[in-house]
Write a protein that holds these residues in place. Structure first.
Motif, mmCIF file in Angstrom:
data_model
loop_
_atom_site.group_PDB
_atom_site.id
_atom_site.type_symbol
_atom_site.label_atom_id
_atom_site.label_comp_id
_atom_site.label_asym_id
_atom_site.label_seq_id
_atom_site.Cartn_x
_atom_site.Cartn_y
_atom_site.Cartn_z
ATOM 1 N N ALA A 146 0.830 -1.209 0.000
ATOM 2 C CA ALA A 146 0.000 0.000 0.000
ATOM 3 C C ALA A 146 0.866 1.261 0.000
ATOM 4 C CB ALA A 146 -0.912 -0.012 1.228
ATOM 5 N N THR A 147 1.925 1.273 0.793
ATOM 6 C CA THR A 147 2.753 2.481 0.854
ATOM 7 C C THR A 147 3.579 2.645 -0.424
ATOM 8 O OG1 THR A 147 4.372 1.229 2.120
ATOM 9 C CG2 THR A 147 2.919 2.674 3.360
ATOM 10 N N ASN A 148 3.974 1.521 -1.020
ATOM 11 C CA ASN A 148 4.702 1.621 -2.284
ATOM 12 C C ASN A 148 3.809 2.192 -3.372
ATOM 13 O OD1 ASN A 148 7.223 0.772 -1.495
ATOM 14 N ND2 ASN A 148 6.713 -1.395 -1.755
ATOM 15 N N LEU A 149 2.525 1.831 -3.328
ATOM 16 C CA LEU A 149 1.584 2.363 -4.320
ATOM 17 C C LEU A 149 1.421 3.874 -4.126
ATOM 18 C CD1 LEU A 149 -1.131 -0.431 -4.445
ATOM 19 C CD2 LEU A 149 0.604 0.082 -6.150
ATOM 20 N N ALA A 150 1.436 4.301 -2.849
ATOM 21 C CA ALA A 150 1.331 5.743 -2.578
ATOM 22 C C ALA A 150 2.511 6.483 -3.207
ATOM 23 C CB ALA A 150 1.293 5.990 -1.078
ATOM 24 N N GLY A 151 3.636 5.777 -3.316
ATOM 25 C CA GLY A 151 4.831 6.360 -3.907
ATOM 26 C C GLY A 151 4.687 6.622 -5.405
ATOM 27 N N LEU A 152 3.616 6.083 -6.013
ATOM 28 C CA LEU A 152 3.446 6.242 -7.464
ATOM 29 C C LEU A 152 2.803 7.581 -7.838
ATOM 30 C CD1 LEU A 152 2.106 2.686 -8.343
ATOM 31 C CD2 LEU A 152 4.370 3.590 -8.835
ATOM 32 N N VAL A 153 2.281 8.291 -6.850
ATOM 33 C CA VAL A 153 1.666 9.594 -7.127
ATOM 34 C C VAL A 153 2.736 10.484 -7.761
ATOM 35 C CG1 VAL A 153 0.604 11.638 -6.081
ATOM 36 C CG2 VAL A 153 0.066 9.364 -5.202
ATOM 37 N N PRO A 154 2.394 11.150 -8.874
ATOM 38 C CA PRO A 154 3.415 11.949 -9.571
ATOM 39 C C PRO A 154 3.994 13.049 -8.669
ATOM 40 C CG PRO A 154 1.382 11.829 -10.854
ATOM 41 C CD PRO A 154 1.094 11.216 -9.547
ATOM 42 N N LEU A 155 5.234 13.321 -8.857
ATOM 43 C CA LEU A 155 5.987 14.380 -8.168
ATOM 44 C C LEU A 155 6.144 14.158 -6.665
ATOM 45 C CD1 LEU A 155 4.567 17.510 -10.058
ATOM 46 C CD2 LEU A 155 6.777 16.362 -10.429
ATOM 47 N N VAL A 156 5.018 14.161 -5.943
ATOM 48 C CA VAL A 156 5.117 14.110 -4.482
ATOM 49 C C VAL A 156 5.071 12.690 -3.913
ATOM 50 C CG1 VAL A 156 4.224 16.413 -4.015
ATOM 51 C CG2 VAL A 156 2.631 14.515 -4.369
ATOM 52 N N GLY A 157 4.829 11.684 -4.787
ATOM 53 C CA GLY A 157 4.682 10.305 -4.328
ATOM 54 C C GLY A 157 5.767 9.826 -3.376
ATOM 55 N N PRO A 158 7.037 9.899 -3.825
ATOM 56 C CA PRO A 158 8.115 9.410 -2.954
ATOM 57 C C PRO A 158 8.149 10.144 -1.606
ATOM 58 C CG PRO A 158 8.903 9.702 -5.184
ATOM 59 C CD PRO A 158 7.519 10.268 -5.155
ATOM 60 N N SER A 159 7.853 11.438 -1.636
ATOM 61 C CA SER A 159 7.856 12.186 -0.375
ATOM 62 C C SER A 159 6.712 11.736 0.519
ATOM 63 C CB SER A 159 7.726 13.686 -0.637
ATOM 64 O OG SER A 159 8.758 14.086 -1.480
ATOM 65 N N ILE A 160 5.524 11.530 -0.093
ATOM 66 C CA ILE A 160 4.375 11.046 0.692
ATOM 67 C C ILE A 160 4.736 9.712 1.334
ATOM 68 C CG2 ILE A 160 2.027 10.102 0.529
ATOM 69 C CD1 ILE A 160 1.409 12.147 -1.585
ATOM 70 N N GLN A 161 5.320 8.841 0.499
ATOM 71 C CA GLN A 161 5.672 7.506 0.999
ATOM 72 C C GLN A 161 6.622 7.615 2.187
ATOM 73 O OE1 GLN A 161 7.599 5.024 -1.869
ATOM 74 N NE2 GLN A 161 7.554 3.230 -0.549
ATOM 75 N N GLN A 162 7.650 8.438 2.020
ATOM 76 C CA GLN A 162 8.652 8.563 3.088
ATOM 77 C C GLN A 162 8.047 9.176 4.354
ATOM 78 O OE1 GLN A 162 12.328 9.262 1.425
ATOM 79 N NE2 GLN A 162 13.441 9.594 3.335
ATOM 80 N N LEU A 163 7.104 10.080 4.160
ATOM 81 C CA LEU A 163 6.443 10.693 5.318
ATOM 82 C C LEU A 163 5.581 9.684 6.067
ATOM 83 C CD1 LEU A 163 5.315 14.187 4.055
ATOM 84 C CD2 LEU A 163 6.899 13.700 5.903
ATOM 85 N N VAL A 164 4.850 8.878 5.287
ATOM 86 C CA VAL A 164 3.969 7.888 5.913
ATOM 87 C C VAL A 164 4.794 6.813 6.607
ATOM 88 C CG1 VAL A 164 2.267 6.104 5.425
ATOM 89 C CG2 VAL A 164 2.061 8.308 4.333
ATOM 90 N N VAL A 165 5.829 6.356 5.917
ATOM 91 C CA VAL A 165 6.661 5.279 6.463
ATOM 92 C C VAL A 165 7.524 5.792 7.623
ATOM 93 C CG1 VAL A 165 8.590 3.755 5.831
ATOM 94 C CG2 VAL A 165 6.612 3.919 4.350
ATOM 95 N N ASP A 220 13.002 3.660 5.447
ATOM 96 C CA ASP A 220 12.742 2.234 5.657
ATOM 97 C C ASP A 220 11.668 2.001 6.708
ATOM 98 O OD1 ASP A 220 13.144 -0.335 4.942
ATOM 99 O OD2 ASP A 220 15.335 -0.218 5.145
ATOM 100 N N TYR A 221 11.126 0.783 6.714
ATOM 101 C CA TYR A 221 10.053 0.452 7.657
ATOM 102 C C TYR A 221 10.643 0.125 9.023
ATOM 103 C CZ TYR A 221 7.372 0.172 3.426
ATOM 104 O OH TYR A 221 6.767 0.487 2.249
ATOM 105 N N GLY A 222 10.061 0.664 10.052
ATOM 106 C CA GLY A 222 10.571 0.378 11.394
ATOM 107 C C GLY A 222 9.765 1.076 12.463
ATOM 108 N N HIS A 223 10.446 1.446 13.553
ATOM 109 C CA HIS A 223 9.760 2.080 14.690
ATOM 110 C C HIS A 223 8.842 3.217 14.246
ATOM 111 C CE1 HIS A 223 12.163 -0.198 17.331
ATOM 112 N NE2 HIS A 223 13.258 0.518 17.257
ATOM 113 N N HIS A 224 9.393 4.102 13.397
ATOM 114 C CA HIS A 224 8.628 5.280 13.040
ATOM 115 C C HIS A 224 7.450 4.986 12.121
ATOM 116 C CE1 HIS A 224 11.389 8.741 14.432
ATOM 117 N NE2 HIS A 224 10.499 8.383 15.315
ATOM 118 N N THR A 225 7.520 3.860 11.394
ATOM 119 C CA THR A 225 6.346 3.482 10.598
ATOM 120 C C THR A 225 5.213 3.183 11.574
ATOM 121 O OG1 THR A 225 7.956 2.324 9.238
ATOM 122 C CG2 THR A 225 5.638 2.057 8.651
ATOM 123 N N LEU A 226 5.557 2.448 12.624
ATOM 124 C CA LEU A 226 4.535 2.082 13.605
ATOM 125 C C LEU A 226 4.021 3.285 14.383
ATOM 126 C CD1 LEU A 226 5.958 -1.289 14.856
ATOM 127 C CD2 LEU A 226 3.630 -0.911 14.094
#
Lengths: 699, 186
Positions: free
Chosen positions: A169-188, A192-198
């Protein structure tokens, strides 16, 4: 009528509330009667109807989630080392934890169903039309918030299922043009996945989203009250009051929802009672998979059933690459939502309203169809008959899957090729489904083993349950064996139906129950030592050991039955796996002493094998000191060409624990130890099973 | 007259039905809400079922580390500990002061937890007494109360054993704070 505070009240309310001095006092300070009155005495045009209950049941479901969620929060700990662990504690150790979590989990699913029903009722009744457009939009926002909570809640147990589904699901969020990778990194919460993802998912799930939802819910209900209930036309019955007529229907619907939710939670208990099995409360309610492990593939990863249609929808765009995923995961769902937002505008016209109804039904039917397709694909092997495709399998095997050769084998007949291709696809579908079902089974085994380990008296180490699973021979052994050993060695009960078939395919000894009496008896059995389960498929097929067992060991003058038994007993004693062989105390010591003498004897085993003080040199045949023990196994797996084992006659076995300079070992020392322990059947068993369990209880 | 009566009875019937509908609605709503409330209360009260287990003797130190000079020395109490789902092996779980008076073999052990409000009592070597940094309770080196003191009782002494080989062990317990009597927590 005006009270001391100057607050004006409508007459008659005293009657409603009974008019005791306490209620009078409270009302003069709070004006609660007016509030209650306005809440309960709403006019329902055309009388109470069942079709109006969905909104109320949704509010009820949300309240259930708030109550159960808050108490879950009181026991949940959001970090990569404590999330799974705290959920395990809630589910398996806390009193009533299974019910609390079960209610939260199942009600979340019920909420999605109720949402669909509510939207459908609103659209079909045209309740979104002026002046209720804004309220419809508020409802859509509420729907997205509920789905957002479902999505974020799925990750929180930090088990394999939630982890892998959320990664997608979070990788799919990364597909949003331009801001996708930033959204993904913010959500995660980082790269990488870890304490802060939780912590972030938890903050979203229990903080931001429900707080926003409450705000929107208040607005939604306020506007609902402002415009009044939109009655289904034509109105045939007289108007009624919200209290008690509609409230009664709402309450009955809530009770029905709760009954269904409880039914889902308690169903396995009922099944256990019918089957005469004990009920394990921890197995009721929501399941908990094995702890999340980024290094462990999880082929059973699927989103929760209500998102399955999106998962399946993405397959429509298979082969389109990232564009396809962008279309399937973002553009189409976004456009659908966009159309839903425009529904109140379309609905101004009769045709538009009809379009809205058809569109909503089509979306729901499409989602239902996609869900059915996803389930059909996953569970296809349960009803498909693979044996009907034996000829296809055979042809693929004989041609190596080469299209040209297949075409030739079919006599260059295009029609036959079409039929074949069709059937080949079906076979592939069965195979994929079989793999999925196997993965589900494996996931269930991994999960119950992780729970078993977490329940040890020592509890979970502070490094988390994953470290417990990673250092568990029963969890890791079979995987490591399959990965590194199974290309040559078999590991199957010789009495199993397909054992001979497996032996025939293997090129080294069967290691099932290695070091135990059954294995040693087979090794010293002239009929079996040269067979495929021992040396039959190795370079030692005609070696000294095979000829010794077939010739010397069968010589009854040289080897009395008692002597043979003593040797077998002693070898098993060397491996340390004697338990259950009967002899105890001095009797056991005597037999072992005799066996040790026979093995060390340089006219018998000791002529080749170094043992005790027989001075036979290392290097000709394996050292029998500590044969089959963990240390011995670790030694031979680390380096079979070591002087203690086969320095000159090693038959293809890799040196798993030896690395060239600067290189890595094929297996780490820890992994070698785990494989050795697993082969010896030495792993943790819960106290209740310890007496009955044997090496046979491995998966 | 008859019309009036039948109107009255119809109204009564409506009221009766309304009342009944209200009662059933409240019953159904209450029943529907019961499971989450019961589950929530049931799970929330879980900590009341937990106990720290029976007090056991834990190895503390060797007698040679406790010279017979009347001077208390601080030692950590090491034990395996379970914190909900986590198991800790051989971890410090508390601290005690151990003292042996001149010319005696008798070892005295005092819990470092202040009986007033549970702060960590410190040893003030310069003043020759124990002092709690939170509310200034003071105690003599024997643990006796120095009046005036917010502490309702002397420092809590703990049972200890000294083996023949000289191993000192202590029966580790926590006590309720703020009361005059020394009552062990379960």
């Amino acid at each position: 009528m005006r009270d001391a505070s100057g607050h004006s009240e409508s007459p008659g309310l005293d009657e409603v509330a009974g008019g005791s001095w306490i209620s009078n006092w409270l009302d003069s300070r709070t004006g609660y009667r007016a509030l209650v009155r306005s809440a309960l005495y709403e006019r329902v045009p055309g009388g109470a109807r069942w079709r109006y209950v969905w909104g109320s049941t949704l509010v009820f479901a949300f309240m259930t989630q708030v109550i159960t969620g808050l108490v879950l929060w009181a026991s949940y700990s959001a970090s990569a080392q404590t999330a799974w662990e705290s959920v395990y504690y809630i589910q398996y150790e806390m009193t009533g934890g299974w019910l609390l979590r079960g209610l939260h989990h199942v009600m979340a699913q019920a909420m999605v169903v109720l949402l669909a029903l509510h939207v459908m009722q609103v659209v079909i009744d045209g309740a979104y039309r002026a002046p209720r457009e804004v309220n419809f939009w508020l409802g859509l926002v509420l729907m997205m918030l509920v789905l957002g909570m479902a999505l974020t809640g799925y990750l929180l147990p930090w088990d394999q299922k939630g982890y892998w589904a959320t990664r997608v699901a979070t990788n799919l969020a990364g597909l949003v043009p331009l801001v996708g990778p930033s959204i993904q990194q913010l959500v995660v919460g980082g790269p990488d996945y870890g304490h802060h993802t939780l912590t972030r998912f938890f903050a979203l799930h229990a903080g931001f989203l429900p707080a926003t939802l409450v705000i929107f819910l208040v607005l939604h209900l306020t506007l609902f009250r402002k415009h009044g209930l939109h009655a289904k036309q034509p109105i045939t019955k007289p108007d009624a009051m919200f209290w008690p007529d509609q409230v009664l229907k709402d309450a009955v619907a809530m009770l029905a929802v709760m009954a269904v939710v409880l039914g889902v939670i308690l169903m396995p208990a009922l099944r256990a009672i019918l089957a005469g099995e004990p009920i394990v409360p921890g197995h009721l309610g929501a399941e908990l998979g094995a702890p999340a492990d980024p290094s462990e593939p999880y082929a059973a990863a699927r989103p929760e059933w209500y998102f399955l249609f999106l998962f399946q929808f993405l397959k429509v765009f298979e082969g389109w690459g990232a564009t396809g995923e962008f279309l399937g995961a973002i553009v189409v769902p976004g456009a659908t939502l966009g159309i839903m937002f425009l529904m109140p505008i379309f609905g101004q016209w009769k045709l538009g309203h009809r379009f809205n109804i058809v569109f909503t039904i089509a979306i729901l039917a499409g989602a239902g169809l996609l869900t059915a397709m996803a389930l059909h694909e996953d569970y296809y092997a349960l009803w498909a008959d693979r044996s009907a495709f034996a000829d296809v399998e055979k042809l693929i095997e004989s041609t190596g899957g080469d299209d040209e050769k297949i075409f030739a084998a079919l006599g260059h007949d295009k029609e036959k090729l079409n039929v074949f291709t069709n059937r080949r696809e079906k076979l592939e579908a069965i195979r994929r489904s079989e793999a999925f079902l196997a993965a589900v089974k494996q996931a269930a085994r991994d999960s119950s083993r992780a729970v078993e380990l977490a329940g040890r008296p020592e509890k979970i180490p502070s490094t988390g349950a994953l470290s417990l699973v990673r250092s568990d021979p029963l969890s890791q052994g079979p995987k490591l064996f399959a990965q590194h050993c199974q290309s040559c060695h078999a590991h199957i009960d010789p009495t199993a139906e397909n054992a001979e078939e497996v032996f025939a395919k293997s090129s080294a000894a069967n290691l099932f129950e290695f070091g135990r009496e059954s294995w040693v008896r087979g090794l010293l059995d002239p009929k079996r030592v040269g067979g495929a389960a021992y040396f039959g498929n190795t370079a030692h097929k005609e070696g000294d050991m095979v000829s010794f067992v077939c010739e010397d060991f069968t010589d009854e003058d040289e080897w009395k039955q008692d002597d043979k038994e003593a040797v077998i007993f002693t070898l098993v004693a060397e491996s340390g796996l004697l338990q259950g062989t009967g002899k105890k105390g001095t009797g056991r010591k005597k037999v072992i002493k005799r066996g040790q003498g026979l093995i060390a004897d340089t006219d018998r085993c000791g002529s080749c094998h170094p043992y005790r003080d027989n001075e036979t040199e290392l290097g000709y045949a394996p050292d029998l000191n500590g044969w089959g023990s963990e240390e011995w196994l670790v030694g031979i797996i680390t380096d079979p060409t070591h002087q203690r084992f086969y320095p000159d006659t090693n038959d293809r076995m890799p040196r798993f624990g030896v690395a060239s300079e600067g290189g890595l070992q094929a297996l780490s020392n820890k992994q070698i130890k785990l494989v050795s322990q697993w082969l010896r059947g030495s792993w943790y068993r819960p106290a209740v099973h310890s007496q009955a369990s044997s090496v046979r209880d491995h998966p | 007259m008859t019309e009036q009566l039948s109107e009255d009875s119809a109204e009564q019937e409506t009221r009766r039905r309304s009342f009944l509908a209200g009662v059933v609605a409240v019953l159904c709503g209450g029943l529907a809400t019961l499971p989450p409330v019961v589950a929530a209360v049931w799970a929330f009260l879980d900590p009341l079922q937990r106990s720290s287990g029976a007090a056991t003797f834990l190895p503390l130190t060797d007698l040679t580390n406790v010279p017979a000079d009347g001077q208390p020395r601080q030692f950590p109490v090491i034990a395996d500990r379970v914190d909900a789902w986590t198991g800790y092996q051989a971890e410090p779980i508390g601290a005690v002061y151990v003292k042996r008076d001149e010319g005696t073999e008798r070892v005295e052990v005092l819990s470092a937890t202040c009986p007033h409000a549970g702060c960590f009592v410190e040893l003030d070597n310069a003043a020759g007494c124990f002092r709690c940094p939170c509310h200034n309770s003071s105690f003599t080196l024997d643990g006796g109360i120095v009046a005036p003191s917010p502490s309702p009782r002397s420092m809590d002494s703990l049972e200890c054993e000294v083996s023949k080989a000289g191993a000192v062990s202590v029966k580790w317990q926590n006590f309720y704070t703020g009361i005059e009597d020394k009552v062990a927590r379960k």
